[in-house]
Design a protein around this motif. Structure first.
Motif, PDB file in Angstrom:
ATOM      1  N   THR A 183     -10.157  -2.838  22.303  1.00  0.00           N
ATOM      2  CA  THR A 183      -8.742  -3.225  22.343  1.00  0.00           C
ATOM      3  C   THR A 183      -8.193  -2.997  23.739  1.00  0.00           C
ATOM      4  O   THR A 183      -8.779  -2.267  24.544  1.00  0.00           O
ATOM      5  N   GLY A 184      -7.056  -3.595  24.018  1.00  0.00           N
ATOM      6  CA  GLY A 184      -6.408  -3.402  25.308  1.00  0.00           C
ATOM      7  C   GLY A 184      -6.023  -4.719  25.949  1.00  0.00           C
ATOM      8  O   GLY A 184      -6.133  -5.792  25.342  1.00  0.00           O
ATOM      9  N   THR A 185      -5.573  -4.645  27.194  1.00  0.00           N
ATOM     10  CA  THR A 185      -5.201  -5.825  27.968  1.00  0.00           C
ATOM     11  C   THR A 185      -6.427  -6.315  28.729  1.00  0.00           C
ATOM     12  O   THR A 185      -7.121  -5.528  29.378  1.00  0.00           O
ATOM     13  N   TYR A 186      -6.685  -7.638  28.661  1.00  0.00           N
ATOM     14  CA  TYR A 186      -7.889  -8.197  29.287  1.00  0.00           C
ATOM     15  C   TYR A 186      -7.579  -9.045  30.525  1.00  0.00           C
ATOM     16  O   TYR A 186      -8.499  -9.394  31.263  1.00  0.00           O
ATOM     17  N   ALA A 187      -6.304  -9.382  30.731  1.00  0.00           N
ATOM     18  CA  ALA A 187      -5.939 -10.136  31.930  1.00  0.00           C
ATOM     19  C   ALA A 187      -6.048  -9.208  33.144  1.00  0.00           C
ATOM     20  O   ALA A 187      -5.327  -8.224  33.249  1.00  0.00           O
ATOM     21  N   ASN A 188      -6.961  -9.528  34.061  1.00  0.00           N
ATOM     22  CA  ASN A 188      -7.244  -8.672  35.211  1.00  0.00           C
ATOM     23  C   ASN A 188      -6.794  -9.393  36.484  1.00  0.00           C
ATOM     24  O   ASN A 188      -7.367 -10.420  36.858  1.00  0.00           O
ATOM     25  N   THR A 189      -5.765  -8.839  37.128  1.00  0.00           N
ATOM     26  CA  THR A 189      -5.141  -9.483  38.280  1.00  0.00           C
ATOM     27  C   THR A 189      -5.430  -8.721  39.571  1.00  0.00           C
ATOM     28  O   THR A 189      -5.331  -7.490  39.599  1.00  0.00           O
ATOM     29  N   ALA A 190      -5.771  -9.460  40.616  1.00  0.00           N
ATOM     30  CA  ALA A 190      -6.004  -8.881  41.942  1.00  0.00           C
ATOM     31  C   ALA A 190      -5.036  -9.528  42.931  1.00  0.00           C
ATOM     32  O   ALA A 190      -4.841 -10.742  42.913  1.00  0.00           O
ATOM     33  N   THR A 191      -4.440  -8.701  43.807  1.00  0.00           N
ATOM     34  CA  THR A 191      -3.489  -9.190  44.808  1.00  0.00           C
ATOM     35  C   THR A 191      -3.885  -8.674  46.183  1.00  0.00           C
ATOM     36  O   THR A 191      -4.129  -7.479  46.370  1.00  0.00           O
ATOM     37  N   VAL A 192      -3.957  -9.588  47.171  1.00  0.00           N
ATOM     38  CA  VAL A 192      -4.313  -9.222  48.543  1.00  0.00           C
ATOM     39  C   VAL A 192      -3.053  -9.149  49.402  1.00  0.00           C
ATOM     40  O   VAL A 192      -2.137  -9.974  49.264  1.00  0.00           O
ATOM     41  N   THR A 193      -2.999  -8.136  50.261  1.00  0.00           N
ATOM     42  CA  THR A 193      -1.874  -7.974  51.186  1.00  0.00           C
ATOM     43  C   THR A 193      -2.425  -7.653  52.574  1.00  0.00           C
ATOM     44  O   THR A 193      -3.602  -7.310  52.738  1.00  0.00           O
ATOM     45  N   SER A 194      -1.545  -7.746  53.568  1.00  0.00           N
ATOM     46  CA  SER A 194      -1.943  -7.498  54.957  1.00  0.00           C
ATOM     47  C   SER A 194      -0.723  -7.107  55.752  1.00  0.00           C
ATOM     48  O   SER A 194       0.419  -7.429  55.386  1.00  0.00           O
ATOM     49  N   THR A 195      -0.950  -6.412  56.882  1.00  0.00           N
ATOM     50  CA  THR A 195       0.154  -6.104  57.790  1.00  0.00           C
ATOM     51  C   THR A 195       0.465  -7.295  58.678  1.00  0.00           C
ATOM     52  O   THR A 195       1.470  -7.299  59.397  1.00  0.00           O
ATOM     53  N   THR A 196      -0.385  -8.332  58.633  1.00  0.00           N
ATOM     54  CA  THR A 196      -0.157  -9.569  59.370  1.00  0.00           C
ATOM     55  C   THR A 196       0.633 -10.536  58.496  1.00  0.00           C
ATOM     56  O   THR A 196       0.380 -10.632  57.295  1.00  0.00           O
ATOM     57  N   THR A 197       1.575 -11.248  59.122  1.00  0.00           N
ATOM     58  CA  THR A 197       2.385 -12.197  58.360  1.00  0.00           C
ATOM     59  C   THR A 197       1.506 -13.239  57.682  1.00  0.00           C
ATOM     60  O   THR A 197       0.578 -13.774  58.284  1.00  0.00           O
ATOM     61  N   ASP A 198       1.822 -13.502  56.418  1.00  0.00           N
ATOM     62  CA  ASP A 198       1.081 -14.515  55.653  1.00  0.00           C
ATOM     63  C   ASP A 198       2.032 -15.667  55.349  1.00  0.00           C
ATOM     64  O   ASP A 198       3.008 -15.508  54.615  1.00  0.00           O
ATOM     65  N   PRO A 199       1.770 -16.850  55.909  1.00  0.00           N
ATOM     66  CA  PRO A 199       2.708 -17.969  55.721  1.00  0.00           C
ATOM     67  C   PRO A 199       2.618 -18.617  54.340  1.00  0.00           C
ATOM     68  O   PRO A 199       3.493 -19.394  53.967  1.00  0.00           O
ATOM     69  N   THR A 200       1.551 -18.288  53.610  1.00  0.00           N
ATOM     70  CA  THR A 200       1.352 -18.930  52.299  1.00  0.00           C
ATOM     71  C   THR A 200       1.048 -17.846  51.263  1.00  0.00           C
ATOM     72  O   THR A 200      -0.111 -17.657  50.844  1.00  0.00           O
ATOM     73  N   PRO A 201       2.047 -17.108  50.809  1.00  0.00           N
ATOM     74  CA  PRO A 201       1.795 -15.996  49.877  1.00  0.00           C
ATOM     75  C   PRO A 201       1.417 -16.445  48.468  1.00  0.00           C
ATOM     76  O   PRO A 201       0.958 -15.637  47.661  1.00  0.00           O
ATOM     77  N   THR A 207      -5.976 -14.157  38.875  1.00  0.00           N
ATOM     78  CA  THR A 207      -6.155 -13.465  37.587  1.00  0.00           C
ATOM     79  C   THR A 207      -7.338 -14.045  36.825  1.00  0.00           C
ATOM     80  O   THR A 207      -7.505 -15.262  36.771  1.00  0.00           O
ATOM     81  N   SER A 208      -8.126 -13.165  36.247  1.00  0.00           N
ATOM     82  CA  SER A 208      -9.229 -13.566  35.371  1.00  0.00           C
ATOM     83  C   SER A 208      -8.982 -12.937  34.005  1.00  0.00           C
ATOM     84  O   SER A 208      -8.739 -11.727  33.902  1.00  0.00           O
ATOM     85  N   THR A 209      -9.045 -13.757  32.958  1.00  0.00           N
ATOM     86  CA  THR A 209      -8.746 -13.265  31.604  1.00  0.00           C
ATOM     87  C   THR A 209      -9.879 -13.628  30.649  1.00  0.00           C
ATOM     88  O   THR A 209      -9.839 -14.666  29.977  1.00  0.00           O
ATOM     89  N   PRO A 210     -10.901 -12.791  30.576  1.00  0.00           N
ATOM     90  CA  PRO A 210     -11.951 -13.031  29.584  1.00  0.00           C
ATOM     91  C   PRO A 210     -11.397 -12.922  28.164  1.00  0.00           C
ATOM     92  O   PRO A 210     -10.373 -12.278  27.920  1.00  0.00           O
TER      93      PRO A 210
END
Length: 420
Positions: A183-201, A207-210
């Motif tokens: 049991t539990g939550t299966y949607a697994n989300t990953a988010t990338v960040t940087s100290t450099t400006t990202d023009p397309t966030p 997210t991967s949801t088995p």
């Protein structure tokens, strides 16, 4: 660029040289063809005293290169003040790196209790190098962390994967192995960040949801109240079904049709067990739960005594080897022998013969082995004969029958003479 003729004369053959340095990529201008980006020459021509003219050049700032952009105006007319004929603009570009992340999984429909591998791929689409890159991917409670190939860069407790610098056009990947929980939550989300400006966030999250498939390890154990029961007596078979998980189990049933060595007597299932089919319907069984059934049966004299029970379910069972259990009592034979003795004449005349008839009956339920009768004539009689064909020994009075079948074994008794 704005060119002004401060006079006092009109100026002829005016042109500007502004070749963009390699820190820029030419896009467009508003000179209507008067500016040639390949040479950087803007041809103005004549410019009246006090007149001004302007040019706009649109350029894309590149990730690297020279950013000081210098323009120089010249004319065929003498210029008494050449010191103001050159102007430089030097922007300070701010790095920009379009980071993207894609998350995949090794199995989109994993069985509960098995492992899956999540693969995170981070790409720097540029145009600049990206600094201080990190990914946040804390596994939700539908998974248990097992391992990763980040060599310490991924911390499972926080979910942070520290990448650091990532060059323009470069990619890097991380694999995380996790066990799928019941049991539990299966949607697994990953988010990338940087100290450099990202023009397309918008592409910084994936997210991967088995969709897990339930799995429940059912086991059954069958015991018996007496492993060596006497034929004709009752035994109680106890069936215990356990769900060892990790999921709940649905549609659970047990097949236990008594073999012909037993006669069904009763059970404690309240109707859930049908003796005619041998099916015990359990239904749903939670993870870690157990349930039991007792079946009472009479041991018959002959037949099959190995009693096997098998549990099944509509839920996947990863360990089918423990779904069957057999109990094989070894019955002890039991035979109720009876003997009846009669005489041909209850008031014989002394000196005449009487015939004693001995009838031995096996009332079962088993065959009887090694049967014998002891009938030594008392001294009131003298032995004459018998029809035992040698099975009766008058001197000892023993009649050896040896009959093993349950129908009656009847042997007429010896014919003695009654003494006076």
């Amino acid at each position: 660029m704005t060119v002004t003729n401060n006079g006092p004369s009109a100026s002829a053959g005016v042109s500007v040289n502004d070749l963009l340095p390699n820190g820029y990529t030419y896009v467009s201008d508003n000179a209507g063809g008067a500016y040639v980006p390949g040479t950087g020459v803007w041809t103005i021509g004549a410019l009246a005293n006090g007149a001004s003219t302007a040019l706009q050049i649109v350029a894309t700032v590149r990730a690297t290169g020279t950013y000081a952009n210098t323009a120089t105006v010249t004319s065929t007319t003498t210029d008494p003040t050449p010191g103001n004929n050159t102007s430089t603009s030097t922007p300070t570009p701010v790095a920009s790196a379009d980071l993207s992340i894609v998350k995949g999984v090794s199995n989109s429909t994993p069985t509960v209790g098995t492992n899956v591998t999540f693969t995170l791929t981070v790409t720097n689409n540029g145009p600049s190098a990206s600094a201080g890159v990190s990914v946040n991917d804390l596994l939700p409670n539908g998974y248990t962390y097992v391992s990763d190939n980040g060599a310490g860069a991924y911390v499972s407790g926080t979910g942070v994967w520290t990448i650091g610098a990532l060059a323009n056009g470069a990619s890097t990947a991380l694999q995380i192995v996790a066990t799928v929980r019941a049991t539990g939550t299966y949607a697994n989300t990953a988010t990338v960040t940087s100290t450099t400006t990202d023009p397309t966030p918008g592409n910084n999250t994936s997210t991967s949801t088995p969709t897990p498939v339930a799995s429940a390890d059912l086991s059954i154990v069958k015991g018996v109240s007496n492993s060596t029961p006497t034929v004709g007596t009752n035994v109680t078979f106890t069936l215990t079904v356990t769900n060892n998980g990790p999921s709940a189990s649905a549609g659970v049933s047990v097949a236990d049709l008594l073999p012909n060595g037993y006669t069904y007597v009763s059970d404690n299932a309240g109707g859930a067990y049908v003796p005619g089919t041998g099916v015990w319907t359990i239904g749903a069984l939670a993870n870690g739960a157990s349930t039991a059934l007792q079946i009472v049966a009479t041991v018959r004299a002959t037949g099959t005594y190995a009693n096997t029970a098998t549990v099944t379910s509509t839920t996947n069972d990863p360990t089918p080897g423990n779904n069957t259990s057999t109990s094989t009592p070894t019955p002890v034979a039991s035979a109720d022998l009876a003997i009846v003795k009669s005489v041909s004449n209850a008031t014989p005349v002394v000196g005449t013969n009487v015939t004693f008839t001995l009838t031995v009956t096996n009332n079962g339920p088993s065959a009887s082995a090694g049967v014998s009768v002891n009938d030594l004539l008392p001294n009131g009689y003298t032995y004459v004969s018998d029809n035992g064909a040698g099975a009766y020994v008058s001197g000892t009075g023993v009649w050896t029958i040896g009959c093993k079948s349950s129908p009656p074994c009847v042997r007429p008794a010896p014919t003695p003479t009654r003494r006076r």
